[in-house]
Design a protein around this motif. Sequence first.
Motif, short mmCIF file in Angstrom:
data_model
loop_
_atom_site.label_atom_id
_atom_site.label_comp_id
_atom_site.label_asym_id
_atom_site.label_seq_id
_atom_site.Cartn_x
_atom_site.Cartn_y
_atom_site.Cartn_z
N PRO A 229 7.94 20.73 42.48
CA PRO A 229 8.39 19.84 43.55
C PRO A 229 9.51 20.47 44.37
N SER A 230 9.53 20.13 45.65
CA SER A 230 10.65 20.54 46.51
C SER A 230 11.73 19.47 46.40
N ALA A 231 12.38 19.42 45.24
CA ALA A 231 13.35 18.38 44.93
C ALA A 231 14.47 18.99 44.10
N PRO A 232 15.63 18.34 44.05
CA PRO A 232 16.73 18.87 43.23
C PRO A 232 16.46 18.71 41.75
N GLY A 233 16.97 19.62 40.95
CA GLY A 233 16.79 19.50 39.51
C GLY A 233 17.06 20.80 38.77
N VAL A 234 16.48 20.90 37.59
CA VAL A 234 16.66 22.04 36.70
C VAL A 234 15.30 22.67 36.43
N TYR A 235 15.27 23.99 36.30
CA TYR A 235 14.03 24.68 35.97
C TYR A 235 14.23 25.54 34.73
N LEU A 236 13.17 25.61 33.90
CA LEU A 236 13.22 26.39 32.66
C LEU A 236 12.09 27.41 32.68
N PHE A 237 12.43 28.69 32.70
CA PHE A 237 11.44 29.75 32.52
C PHE A 237 11.14 29.87 31.02
N LYS A 238 9.84 29.90 30.67
CA LYS A 238 9.44 30.01 29.27
C LYS A 238 8.47 31.16 29.09
N ASP A 239 8.48 31.74 27.89
CA ASP A 239 7.54 32.82 27.60
C ASP A 239 6.23 32.25 27.08
N ALA A 240 5.30 33.12 26.68
CA ALA A 240 3.97 32.68 26.26
C ALA A 240 4.01 31.81 25.00
N ARG A 241 5.09 31.90 24.23
CA ARG A 241 5.21 31.10 23.00
C ARG A 241 6.00 29.82 23.23
N GLY A 242 6.37 29.56 24.50
CA GLY A 242 7.09 28.34 24.82
C GLY A 242 8.59 28.43 24.63
N ARG A 243 9.10 29.60 24.32
CA ARG A 243 10.54 29.76 24.15
C ARG A 243 11.22 29.83 25.51
N VAL A 244 12.35 29.15 25.63
CA VAL A 244 13.08 29.12 26.89
C VAL A 244 13.80 30.45 27.10
N LEU A 245 13.50 31.09 28.22
CA LEU A 245 14.12 32.38 28.55
C LEU A 245 15.35 32.21 29.42
N TYR A 246 15.28 31.23 30.33
CA TYR A 246 16.36 31.09 31.32
C TYR A 246 16.34 29.66 31.86
N VAL A 247 17.53 29.11 32.10
CA VAL A 247 17.68 27.78 32.68
C VAL A 247 18.53 27.89 33.94
N GLY A 248 18.07 27.29 35.02
CA GLY A 248 18.82 27.30 36.27
C GLY A 248 18.73 25.95 36.96
N THR A 249 19.49 25.79 38.03
CA THR A 249 19.48 24.54 38.79
C THR A 249 19.39 24.85 40.28
N SER A 250 18.83 23.91 41.04
CA SER A 250 18.64 24.13 42.46
C SER A 250 18.46 22.81 43.18
N GLY A 251 18.79 22.81 44.46
CA GLY A 251 18.52 21.65 45.30
C GLY A 251 17.07 21.59 45.73
N ASP A 252 16.34 22.70 45.59
CA ASP A 252 14.91 22.75 45.92
C ASP A 252 14.24 23.61 44.85
N LEU A 253 13.63 22.97 43.86
CA LEU A 253 13.09 23.69 42.72
C LEU A 253 12.03 24.71 43.13
N ARG A 254 11.12 24.30 43.99
CA ARG A 254 10.01 25.19 44.36
C ARG A 254 10.53 26.42 45.10
N ALA A 255 11.41 26.23 46.07
CA ALA A 255 11.92 27.36 46.84
C ALA A 255 12.73 28.30 45.96
N ARG A 256 13.52 27.74 45.04
CA ARG A 256 14.36 28.59 44.20
C ARG A 256 13.51 29.42 43.25
N VAL A 257 12.51 28.81 42.62
CA VAL A 257 11.68 29.56 41.68
C VAL A 257 10.89 30.63 42.41
#
Length: 572
Positions: A229-257
Amino acid sequence: MRDVLEPSSPTLPLAVVGELDPVTPLHEVDFVVVDLETTGASAATCDITEVGAVRVRGGEVVAELGSLVRPPGPIPREITALTGISDAMVADAPTVGQVLAPLLELLRGAVLVAHNAPFDISFLRAACVATGRDWPAPAVVDTLRLARAVLARGEVRDHKLGTLARHLSARTTPTHRALDDARATVDVLHALLGRVGSLGVTTLGDLVQVAPAVPEQVRRKRTLADGLPSAPGVYLFKDARGRVLYVGTSGDLRARVRSYFTAAEKRTRMAEMVQLAASVTPVVCATPLEAQVRELRLIAEHDPHYNRRSRRPDRLPWVKLTAEPYPRLSVVREVRADSDDGAAYVGPFSSSRSAQAAVEAIQDALPLRRCTPRLPLRPAAGASACALHEIGRCGAPCTGAQSPEAYAEVAARARAALTADPDVVVGAARARLTALAAAERYEEAGQVRDRSLAFLRGAARAQRLAPLAAAPEVVAARRRPAGGWELVVVRHGRLAGTTTTPPGADPRPAVEALRATAEVVAPPVPPEPACSAEEAERVLAWLEGEGVRLVSVEGTWACPVRSAIGRAGMGA
């Protein structure tokens, strides 16, 4: 505010409708060249003091914006020496929120240009988050990177703005003032575009291709941003096993990722993280404050390998004045309930080293015992004093040379310095600094200064957070830029609930509903908040921010009049 949106050519519109087309000829592209002056290098801890922006199209200036900005804190002396911007100059200047509105309007439909663009963008994004605005995530041209790609090796000794301005015969000389530097960057941009134009770079898409290519293995993963979504929030990058690699925040989740899969992302560890990533999980948040807090909590929960900060907030050290017949100072990792029996705490500190430095600053000022055994009220038979007693740094209560009443007086002064008035520590440090400076023992003076600053920072942190941590509930509201209200419930320093109301709606029913549904938070052990210190500081910064109104306060929320707050940045 000076020169705010003064169009030099009223016939040219300030905004272009629709997305920027890569095939748009460069002479039809609107560029907004931005430069900022700040109180330091980090957007996380420093503030904007001046904004300069110039919008150009086809080589002509369309509009300019220039304004000093009043930061929330004092401007460091070294920054004033560099830029000439002093506290007196910004005393009546607008706040960053007041300057952002015209700047974001100027950016609409344009490509943002800056010299070392990540620096300026980090401050603008932080300002947007702090004022509840969405960062528009415009297309970006970095003249620093462009110069490195275009100019021949050895053509210039470095790629600083001043060097490029001289080499490319800019009409404006950079002065470390925002509008001057933005105008100089305009000239540098035009000169560089002239260079690439002779190589067949004529469109916006061509200009993007001048930058280094994105590796194929990274480009293939752009699909991870699809559907976000193009909305504010938090995003979690995960690997193939579902482990969280990185957590970030943005006012526009889609644009930031999506930005992680472009040439704009230059961080080596992020490139490594992206290659391991198999999915991205978005967490949409109602307010920017919620996004910041959720980011901190998720980092603490998952301890992601590629996040460098806030990974173990529960392990930060505190300085404790113990609760025993003859109290002493110690560095601990936990605030315990025995504080009700007379122990006092300050912190948490960023490291054990800074906590120990704070201990030494207090011991420099007061003759507290430094031995670790618990001492009985009656001294043990045959007890002997240590060398500290001989040099007057300890009253030797272990031998009975100092009565319990006399030592209690020393401990009371230490407790007051920790929890309220730091003058006894500051005064001792000043006297010591004066003596060392007179003797030209500058290295020792530096150590005394560093110890006193460590103490002041830890004490100030505790004295700011403890009153909020003690308050059972604080309800506050801030008007949103588009109308309506951002509502927050804080309990014992912890964000317990947040929501927004639509423009024109009565916020009172929403306040009552939020209070009824907010998280139930148990009272913490004083002075610790019911969350990490970093979360409490984020919440406190929001509560103290521009335009925030207190709706209700349960309990007392007040700081000591004579305290370390406001003195931590002043030195001893």
